[in-house]
Write an enzyme that holds these catalytic residues in place. Sequence first.
Site, mmCIF file in Angstrom:
data_model
loop_
_atom_site.group_PDB
_atom_site.id
_atom_site.type_symbol
_atom_site.label_atom_id
_atom_site.label_comp_id
_atom_site.label_asym_id
_atom_site.label_seq_id
_atom_site.Cartn_x
_atom_site.Cartn_y
_atom_site.Cartn_z
ATOM 1 N N ASP A 12 0.819 -1.219 0.000
ATOM 2 C CA ASP A 12 0.000 0.000 0.000
ATOM 3 C C ASP A 12 0.851 1.266 0.000
ATOM 4 O O ASP A 12 0.568 2.239 0.720
ATOM 5 C CB ASP A 12 -0.954 -0.019 1.205
ATOM 6 C CG ASP A 12 -1.949 -1.163 1.123
ATOM 7 O OD1 ASP A 12 -2.333 -1.536 -0.001
ATOM 8 O OD2 ASP A 12 -2.330 -1.697 2.177
ATOM 9 N N ASP A 60 -6.595 -6.646 -4.566
ATOM 10 C CA ASP A 60 -7.526 -6.457 -3.451
ATOM 11 C C ASP A 60 -8.423 -5.265 -3.760
ATOM 12 O O ASP A 60 -8.249 -4.184 -3.206
ATOM 13 C CB ASP A 60 -6.726 -6.224 -2.159
ATOM 14 C CG ASP A 60 -7.628 -6.067 -0.946
ATOM 15 O OD1 ASP A 60 -8.858 -6.250 -1.074
ATOM 16 O OD2 ASP A 60 -7.093 -5.767 0.142
ATOM 17 N N LYS A 62 -11.658 -5.417 -3.348
ATOM 18 C CA LYS A 62 -12.866 -5.569 -2.497
ATOM 19 C C LYS A 62 -14.125 -5.377 -3.345
ATOM 20 O O LYS A 62 -15.019 -4.601 -3.026
ATOM 21 C CB LYS A 62 -12.828 -4.623 -1.308
ATOM 22 C CG LYS A 62 -11.589 -4.832 -0.448
ATOM 23 C CD LYS A 62 -11.884 -4.801 1.019
ATOM 24 C CE LYS A 62 -10.684 -5.248 1.816
ATOM 25 N NZ LYS A 62 -9.430 -4.546 1.538
ATOM 26 N N PRO A 166 -5.254 -10.524 7.240
ATOM 27 C CA PRO A 166 -4.637 -9.229 7.515
ATOM 28 C C PRO A 166 -4.844 -8.833 8.972
ATOM 29 O O PRO A 166 -5.699 -9.410 9.657
ATOM 30 C CB PRO A 166 -5.415 -8.286 6.593
ATOM 31 C CG PRO A 166 -6.786 -8.890 6.524
ATOM 32 C CD PRO A 166 -6.644 -10.371 6.751
HETATM 33 O O1 3DU Z 1 -2.530 -3.109 8.319
HETATM 34 P P1 3DU Z 1 -1.520 -3.353 7.232
HETATM 35 O O2 3DU Z 1 -0.693 -2.145 6.871
HETATM 36 O O3 3DU Z 1 -0.669 -4.584 7.487
HETATM 37 O O4 3DU Z 1 -2.362 -3.648 5.869
HETATM 38 C C1 3DU Z 1 -3.372 -4.602 5.814
HETATM 39 C C2 3DU Z 1 -3.873 -4.752 4.393
HETATM 40 O O5 3DU Z 1 -4.934 -5.694 4.350
HETATM 41 C C3 3DU Z 1 -4.422 -3.495 3.749
HETATM 42 O O6 3DU Z 1 -4.114 -3.540 2.362
HETATM 43 C C4 3DU Z 1 -5.907 -3.581 3.960
HETATM 44 O O7 3DU Z 1 -6.638 -2.920 2.958
HETATM 45 C C5 3DU Z 1 -6.144 -5.080 3.882
HETATM 46 N N1 3DU Z 1 -7.274 -5.578 4.671
HETATM 47 C C6 3DU Z 1 -7.379 -5.346 6.009
HETATM 48 O O8 3DU Z 1 -6.490 -4.731 6.592
HETATM 49 C C7 3DU Z 1 -8.480 -5.863 6.715
HETATM 50 C C8 3DU Z 1 -9.430 -6.583 6.113
HETATM 51 O O9 3DU Z 1 -10.427 -7.080 6.816
HETATM 52 C C9 3DU Z 1 -9.296 -6.818 4.761
HETATM 53 C C10 3DU Z 1 -8.207 -6.306 4.068
#
Ligand code: 3DU
Length: 213
Positions: A12, A60, A62, A166
């Site tokens: 991201d 992703d 969604k 995630p």
């Molecule tokens: O929190 P992080 O930076 O590790 O990113 C988590 C990723 O997973 C991010 O791209 C977000 O859009 C995705 N994600 C969630 O965090 C939670 C969900 O329920 C589904 C997708």
Amino acid sequence: MQKKTRIILALDVTSRADALRVVDAVKDYVDAIKINWPLILAAGPDIIQEMSKVKDVICDFKISDIPNTNRLIVEQAMSKGASAVICHGFAGEDSVKACVDAAKGQVFVVTEMSHPGGKQFTAPVADMLAAIAKSAGARGIVAPATRPERIAALRKIIGNMEIITPGVGAQGGKASDAIRAGADYIIVGRAIYEAADPRDAAQKLAAEVGGSA
Ligand code: 3DU
């Protein structure tokens, strides 16, 4: 996507240069790259193809529209080199099925979301969303690393379908807890790409979940 390190990188970042830098640093320690809207909007959709030359790409987006629009979105993502896509289940089984057909089964369906708000709406219907994923023929589900007990509960519904999870690191979940609860892969973004040394961070996470580079 071959299960080696069990890490899916959530890329991201918001520039092509950052994407290339991070991926180059961590590519030995991740099994796939998950691309979400921030990078697509910053770098353009061709980034899917570029990243797919390095690792399998999961788009992703969604996806949560009517079946025909879902199909069109998935066809575009797959034609640009995506190996799999992520859709929401709340649009209904026909909408999920349209994704599954267009992606030849390579679909992960979001169930209970990992953030606090995920308890508000998605948690009460997560079991149903997992059942929809199963009956629509999806490859797997997305379940929250922030609530490992929910990973275990959702596993009972989907059997041997895959769980990608995630919520590790920045959102407070622990990688090894999520794997122990039954996840196949952890999805990690900020804990890797915002680390002072992303390669070291990815290597440590791979070691924690028992993956090998
Ligand atoms: O929190 P992080 O930076 O590790 O990113 C988590 C990723 O997973 C991010 O791209 C977000 O859009 C995705 N994600 C969630 O965090 C939670 C969900 O329920 C589904 C997708």
